[in-house]
Design a protein around this motif. Structure first.
Motif, PDB file in Angstrom:
ATOM      1  N   ASN A  72       5.940  -7.607  -7.090  1.00 20.95           N
ATOM      2  CA  ASN A  72       6.323  -6.535  -7.635  1.00 20.95           C
ATOM      3  C   ASN A  72       5.067  -5.878  -7.576  1.00 20.95           C
ATOM      4  OD1 ASN A  72       6.294  -4.103  -9.513  1.00 20.95           O
ATOM      5  ND2 ASN A  72       8.941  -4.619  -9.482  1.00 20.95           N
ATOM      6  N   THR A  73       5.021  -4.443  -7.052  1.00 22.28           N
ATOM      7  CA  THR A  73       3.200  -3.652  -7.135  1.00 22.28           C
ATOM      8  C   THR A  73       3.754  -2.342  -7.559  1.00 22.28           C
ATOM      9  OG1 THR A  73       3.511  -3.936  -4.301  1.00 22.28           O
ATOM     10  CG2 THR A  73       2.457  -2.247  -5.536  1.00 22.28           C
ATOM     11  N   GLY A  74       3.629  -2.360  -9.234  1.00 22.10           N
ATOM     12  CA  GLY A  74       3.473  -1.360  -9.502  1.00 22.10           C
ATOM     13  C   GLY A  74       3.035  -1.767 -11.249  1.00 22.10           C
ATOM     14  N   GLY A  75       3.258  -1.159 -12.014  1.00 24.77           N
ATOM     15  CA  GLY A  75       1.884  -1.521 -14.137  1.00 24.77           C
ATOM     16  C   GLY A  75       0.904  -1.388 -13.430  1.00 24.77           C
ATOM     17  N   SER A  76       0.089  -0.715 -12.793  1.00 24.20           N
ATOM     18  CA  SER A  76      -1.140  -0.303 -12.591  1.00 24.20           C
ATOM     19  C   SER A  76      -2.035  -1.490 -12.355  1.00 24.20           C
ATOM     20  CB  SER A  76      -1.551   0.071 -13.423  1.00 24.20           C
ATOM     21  OG  SER A  76      -1.320   1.988 -13.261  1.00 24.20           O
ATOM     22  N   ALA A  77      -0.706  -2.860 -11.909  1.00 23.88           N
ATOM     23  CA  ALA A  77      -1.310  -3.905 -12.260  1.00 23.88           C
ATOM     24  C   ALA A  77      -1.989  -4.813 -11.124  1.00 23.88           C
ATOM     25  CB  ALA A  77      -0.323  -4.698 -12.329  1.00 23.88           C
ATOM     26  N   SER A  78      -2.023  -4.335  -9.865  1.00 24.89           N
ATOM     27  CA  SER A  78      -2.541  -4.934  -9.053  1.00 24.89           C
ATOM     28  C   SER A  78      -3.706  -5.911  -9.363  1.00 24.89           C
ATOM     29  CB  SER A  78      -2.841  -4.232  -7.599  1.00 24.89           C
ATOM     30  OG  SER A  78      -1.340  -4.092  -7.516  1.00 24.89           O
ATOM     31  N   ILE A  79      -5.261  -5.009  -9.054  1.00 24.09           N
ATOM     32  CA  ILE A  79      -6.246  -5.641  -9.582  1.00 24.09           C
ATOM     33  C   ILE A  79      -6.161  -6.615 -10.532  1.00 24.09           C
ATOM     34  CG2 ILE A  79      -8.771  -4.998 -10.258  1.00 24.09           C
ATOM     35  CD1 ILE A  79      -8.323  -4.511  -7.201  1.00 24.09           C
ATOM     36  N   ARG A  80      -5.667  -5.797 -11.707  1.00 22.95           N
ATOM     37  CA  ARG A  80      -5.973  -7.244 -12.592  1.00 22.95           C
ATOM     38  C   ARG A  80      -5.295  -8.368 -13.110  1.00 22.95           C
ATOM     39  NH1 ARG A  80      -2.404  -4.323 -17.748  1.00 22.95           N
ATOM     40  NH2 ARG A  80      -1.317  -3.123 -15.805  1.00 22.95           N
ATOM     41  N   ALA A  81      -3.881  -8.907 -11.811  1.00 22.57           N
ATOM     42  CA  ALA A  81      -3.131  -9.540 -11.398  1.00 22.57           C
ATOM     43  C   ALA A  81      -4.209 -10.517 -10.446  1.00 22.57           C
ATOM     44  CB  ALA A  81      -1.797  -9.448 -10.677  1.00 22.57           C
ATOM     45  N   PHE A  82      -4.689  -9.832  -9.536  1.00 24.71           N
ATOM     46  CA  PHE A  82      -5.574 -10.715  -7.891  1.00 24.71           C
ATOM     47  C   PHE A  82      -6.662 -10.637  -8.621  1.00 24.71           C
ATOM     48  CE2 PHE A  82      -1.121  -9.502  -6.950  1.00 24.71           C
ATOM     49  CZ  PHE A  82      -0.587 -11.118  -6.522  1.00 24.71           C
ATOM     50  N   TRP A  83      -7.791 -10.175  -9.616  1.00 27.58           N
ATOM     51  CA  TRP A  83      -9.096 -10.049  -9.769  1.00 27.58           C
ATOM     52  C   TRP A  83      -9.709 -11.467  -9.613  1.00 27.58           C
ATOM     53  CZ3 TRP A  83     -13.527  -8.085  -9.946  1.00 27.58           C
ATOM     54  CH2 TRP A  83     -14.546  -7.959 -10.962  1.00 27.58           C
ATOM     55  N   GLU A 129       0.687  -1.035  -0.064  1.00 28.07           N
ATOM     56  CA  GLU A 129      -0.074  -0.403   0.301  1.00 28.07           C
ATOM     57  C   GLU A 129       0.349   1.128   0.157  1.00 28.07           C
ATOM     58  OE1 GLU A 129      -2.770   2.373  -0.715  1.00 28.07           O
ATOM     59  OE2 GLU A 129      -4.148   0.516  -0.075  1.00 28.07           O
ATOM     60  N   MET A 130       0.928   2.048  -1.411  1.00 31.39           N
ATOM     61  CA  MET A 130       2.026   3.314  -1.005  1.00 31.39           C
ATOM     62  C   MET A 130       0.329   4.318  -1.448  1.00 31.39           C
ATOM     63  SD  MET A 130       3.431   2.341  -4.398  1.00 31.39           S
ATOM     64  CE  MET A 130       3.262   1.389  -5.824  1.00 31.39           C
ATOM     65  N   GLY A 131      -0.673   4.511  -0.819  1.00 30.00           N
ATOM     66  CA  GLY A 131      -1.922   5.299  -1.117  1.00 30.00           C
ATOM     67  C   GLY A 131      -2.247   5.122  -2.011  1.00 30.00           C
ATOM     68  N   GLN A 132      -2.312   3.877  -3.439  1.00 27.10           N
ATOM     69  CA  GLN A 132      -3.812   3.380  -4.004  1.00 27.10           C
ATOM     70  C   GLN A 132      -4.205   3.162  -3.688  1.00 27.10           C
ATOM     71  OE1 GLN A 132      -1.155   1.861  -3.051  1.00 27.10           O
ATOM     72  NE2 GLN A 132      -0.379  -0.228  -4.595  1.00 27.10           N
ATOM     73  N   GLY A 133      -4.566   2.331  -2.652  1.00 23.75           N
ATOM     74  CA  GLY A 133      -5.979   1.804  -2.370  1.00 23.75           C
ATOM     75  C   GLY A 133      -6.132   0.145  -2.482  1.00 23.75           C
ATOM     76  N   VAL A 134      -4.788  -0.464  -2.111  1.00 21.18           N
ATOM     77  CA  VAL A 134      -4.489  -1.892  -2.272  1.00 21.18           C
ATOM     78  C   VAL A 134      -5.507  -2.487  -1.365  1.00 21.18           C
ATOM     79  CG1 VAL A 134      -3.285  -2.239  -4.194  1.00 21.18           C
ATOM     80  CG2 VAL A 134      -2.485  -2.092  -2.419  1.00 21.18           C
ATOM     81  N   TYR A 135      -4.858  -1.668   0.013  1.00 21.40           N
ATOM     82  CA  TYR A 135      -5.387  -2.751   0.684  1.00 21.40           C
ATOM     83  C   TYR A 135      -7.167  -2.591   0.861  1.00 21.40           C
ATOM     84  CZ  TYR A 135      -1.278  -2.810   3.991  1.00 21.40           C
ATOM     85  OH  TYR A 135      -0.627  -2.568   4.708  1.00 21.40           O
ATOM     86  N   THR A 136      -7.938  -1.558   0.801  1.00 21.21           N
ATOM     87  CA  THR A 136      -9.281  -1.899   0.096  1.00 21.21           C
ATOM     88  C   THR A 136      -9.290  -2.947  -1.184  1.00 21.21           C
ATOM     89  OG1 THR A 136      -9.129   0.503   1.630  1.00 21.21           O
ATOM     90  CG2 THR A 136     -11.079   0.110   0.356  1.00 21.21           C
ATOM     91  N   SER A 137      -9.034  -2.427  -2.153  1.00 24.34           N
ATOM     92  CA  SER A 137      -9.524  -2.842  -2.941  1.00 24.34           C
ATOM     93  C   SER A 137      -9.653  -4.398  -3.312  1.00 24.34           C
ATOM     94  CB  SER A 137      -9.202  -2.339  -4.723  1.00 24.34           C
ATOM     95  OG  SER A 137      -7.515  -2.470  -4.214  1.00 24.34           O
TER      96      SER A 137
END
Length: 735
Positions: A125-136, A80-88
């Motif tokens: 790695n956290t980057g590439g606007s990939a968190s939701i795409r990778a773990f959906w 989590e670096m402000g982008q909200g992945v803890y929540t999403s």
């Protein structure tokens, strides 16, 4: 909701030991993803993972632990670096597991490529606007399998068909609703059941979602508001010392002379460390360390890069850009079509080096001992950090413990391990834990910068003004070649050409190539969006140039070229509609538009600006339309659109790192300017809802905003900005 505070105590308070993990698990689910599109593999008993610790070899992508109290712990694969992945990401799990969002606790994942690989990127790695795409899919499947096991455990206890049971809010009920069992009561029994194959577990139909798609509040907000949130810089350990650091101002330079005695004479200074390329003063607190560093009166041998200047670097790029590069796209015969065209348009575009300038400056705490190394840091790339430290210290990887933290601004800077490596080099000379903190000046002047790019474009238009030829040569550094060598093939950096090799428009003859040019004395790296942040500016500005050459409205011109691309056309049309495209504006006001496909999402922005007679630029309004497929949390998306837009707008208006005598000329926020509050425009977000696969968000607005603004400036003044940051002197009125 309160999130658990991720502690920065010693490892016995932080890490999950193998024994404690197995003994306290109850029901634990692991899932693995070997690559994009691969099917997750599940195991549902802690005993099945006995041969593997949390960082073991079973290779799940993340873990869920449900203990006898009913608490659900998501071992978070992203940081989590402000982008909200803890929540999403918690929402994805909660949706299928049938628990409330506030029933999920989050724990940072330890470094392990096999367990926590980001399938979009290929490493943890956290980057590439990939968190939701990778773990959906993986996180939803994890929740669905967990729910089914809990239902089965309840049904077995009640001797009923599992299909008659229902799960809701962490409780299983029977068909009548009279019998209830909490997840905590069922966890141990569920852990003993055979695990259904992931392919056999049905995920919810999107129409049945109760959490995904709603405006869930950020789960990490309370601890950030009341100060309980712990970042790397907040690390406190028994016996901790603090080190201030001075790094050679020229890359490759070394210490020439230093007054160590004067530094050690400062009260509360305990140690002086000289590692050649840097000097550290170790003290009881930061104030003493900084005073000691000043007293040291360091003189430097600048080394071979002492004469490097920005002018030298640009000249090198300009010359190299005249040579053919590695081909990224070749369709038709652009050279012939250009020669035969009714009209030709040529342009050269440039974008500068950019620093990250995160609010939390670089820092790292290290406790290095003979047989282990503990690191407390906020990192986007824990496995890379672990590997580089292991190589430096000679320790095995499993003896390097990375205790990850919340990050006070990442933007790609924390993908690099250079700050950690520097701290470990210093820690080699310190007995006990030491926290190394960079000053703001050290941070900005020793960043790893977004590359400087130099682009040459040519286009041919037919008699109706439509493009029949398009050539685009990109010259610049390759971050990919250094960071992900397997992805750099035949001289082509896929990131450096992203959004240029595949523009959204119908272009019958197109040639795009890339010339790798590594500037001497400069380290380049990922910056929020990297390749598209430069390519979208160039492509969308040049399309605007073609519309002007064709004497056509920029919106109408784009629409004619997007007939084959309905999603791009939809966001373009929506942004224009909401912005009131075509309605009258005062003198020296203008609207500009841009559209992109990047990070799996379609985005369009319209900027409304005014330009004063003195050349000053005021961005008054930004309207953004985005199609990111199925979205998880609209509130987070809007926040990311706003933050990303302002991040990109700051760079467009002010951002530039320059070199003189091998040194970075900017040093703090007085010379590397952030956007001030009075400069901030209204940012509107309009979402297109559909059932497409999720796309990325965080970097999309950063990449698109600069072209919308510079195109608006052209509409207001008739003057084209082909380089960034915007040169306001060139915009002054001559009347």
């Amino acid at each position: 909701m309160d999130m658990p505070i991720l502690k920065d105590r010693a490892e016995d308070e932080m890490a999950i030991s193998r024994r404690a993990f197995v003994r306290g698990a109850g029901l634990m689910l692991g899932f693995a993803l070997s690559g994009a599109g691969a099917e997750p593999v599940f195991a549902a008993s802690a005993s099945q993972l006995v041969e593997s610790e949390v960082t073991g070899t079973f290779a799940p992508n993340g873990f869920i632990r449900i203990n006898p109290t009913g608490a659900v712990t998501l071992i978070m694969p992203m940081v989590e670096m402000g982008q909200g992945v803890y929540t999403s990401l918690s929402m994805l799990l909660a949706e299928e597991l049938e628990v409330r969002l506030d029933q999920i606790q989050v724990q940072h994942a330890p470094p392990n490529h096999a367990l926590y690989v980001n399938s979009i990127i290929g490493i943890q790695n956290t980057g590439g606007s990939a968190s939701i795409r990778a773990f959906w899919i993986p996180l939803r499947q994890a929740g669905a399998v967990g729910r089914n096991l809990l239902l089965a455990a309840a049904a077995k206890r009640w001797n009923v068909d599992p299909a008659t049971c229902r799960a809701s809010n962490g409780v299983v009920s029977d068909a009548s609703g009279s019998k209830l069992l909490s997840y905590g009561e069922l966890a141990e029994a569920a852990a003993k059941l055979p695990v259904p194959p992931a392919a056999n577990v049905k995920l919810k139909d999107p129409k049945d979602f109760t959490l995904i798609g709603t405006r869930a509040k950020r789960v990490d907000s309370p601890i950030k508001v009341d100060g309980r949130a712990l970042y790397g810089i907040d690390t406190r350990l028994p016996g901790l010392k603090v080190a201030a650091v001075a790094i050679s101002p020229v890359l490759g330079g070394k210490v020439k002379a230093v007054n160590e005695k004067a530094a050690l004479a400062v009260k509360n200074v305990r140690q002086f460390v000289n590692i050649g390329e840097a000097v550290a003063v170790v003290a009881d607190h930061m104030g003493a360390a900084k005073k000691g560093l000043e007293a040291a009166a360091i003189r430097w041998d600048d080394g071979p890069n002492s004469k490097i200047s920005s002018a030298d670097i640009v000249l090198q790029l300009e010359e190299e850009s005249k040579k053919p590069g590695a081909v990224a796209r070749h369709v038709g015969d652009a050279r012939k079509a250009l020669a035969d065209a009714a009209q030709r348009v040529d342009a050269v575009y440039q974008v500068p080096f950019l620093a990250h300038a995160t609010m939390e400056p670089m820092n790292c705490t290290v406790h290095l001992r003979k047989d282990r190394c503990d690191i407390w840091v906020g990192t986007q790339a824990p496995t890379i950090t672990q590997s580089q430290v292991a190589e430096l210290t000679g320790l095995p990887k499993d003896a390097v413990k990375v205790h990850n933290h919340l990050i006070g601004g990442g933007f790609g800077r924390r993908l690099e391990a250079d700050g950690t490596i520097l701290a470990v080099k210093i820690a080699k000379h310190v007995d006990g834990p030491v926290k190394v903190i960079w000053s703001r000046e050290e941070d900005i002047q020793h960043d790893m910068y977004r590359p400087y790019y130099f682009d040459r474009l040519s286009a041919g238009l037919d008699t109706t003004g439509q493009p029949v030829a398009w050539t685009h040569r990109i010259a610049g550094s390759s971050v990919m070649a250094r960071y992900y060598p397997p992805y750099f093939k035949d001289g082509l950096d896929p990131d450096a050409v992203e959004a240029a090799a595949e523009p959204p428009y119908a272009l019958p003859n197109i040639h795009v190539d890339f010339v790798r040019v590594e500037p001497p004395g400069v380290r380049t790296s990922w910056w929020r969006g990297v390749g598209p942040t430069h390519n979208v500016f160039v492509v969308e500005s040049f399309i605007d140039e073609l519309a002007h050459a064709a004497k056509q409205d920029p919106l109408a011109y784009r629409k004619r070229l997007l007939g084959h691309n309905p999603r791009a056309l939809a966001v373009l049309s929506l942004a224009a509609e909401k912005a009131g495209w075509g309605s009258p504006l005062p003198t020296r006001h203008g609207r500009g538009i841009s559209v992109q496909f990047a990070y799996g999402s379609y985005t369009s922005q319209v900027a409304e600006v005014s330009v004063g007679v003195d050349g000053s630029v005021k961005v008054r309004r930004i309207v953004c339309a985005i199609d990111c497929g199925t979205y998880v949390n609209p509130d987070t998306i809007e926040a990311q659109i706003q933050g990303g837009t302002l991040f990109g707008l700051t760079a467009a208006l002010h951002g530039s790192i320059t070199f003189k005598d091998g040194r970075v000329e900017q040093s703090n926020f007085d010379s590397y300017l952030p956007m001030r509050i009075d400069e901030v425009p209204v940012v509107e977000t309009h979402l297109i809802k559909n059932a497409e696969a999720p796309g990325g968000i965080g970097e999309a607005p950063t990449a698109i905003v600069s072209a919308a603004v510079t195109n608006a400036i052209f509409a207001a003044t008739g003057k084209r900005a082909r380089s960034l940051p915007i040169d306001t002197d060139s915009l002054k009125s001559s009347s």
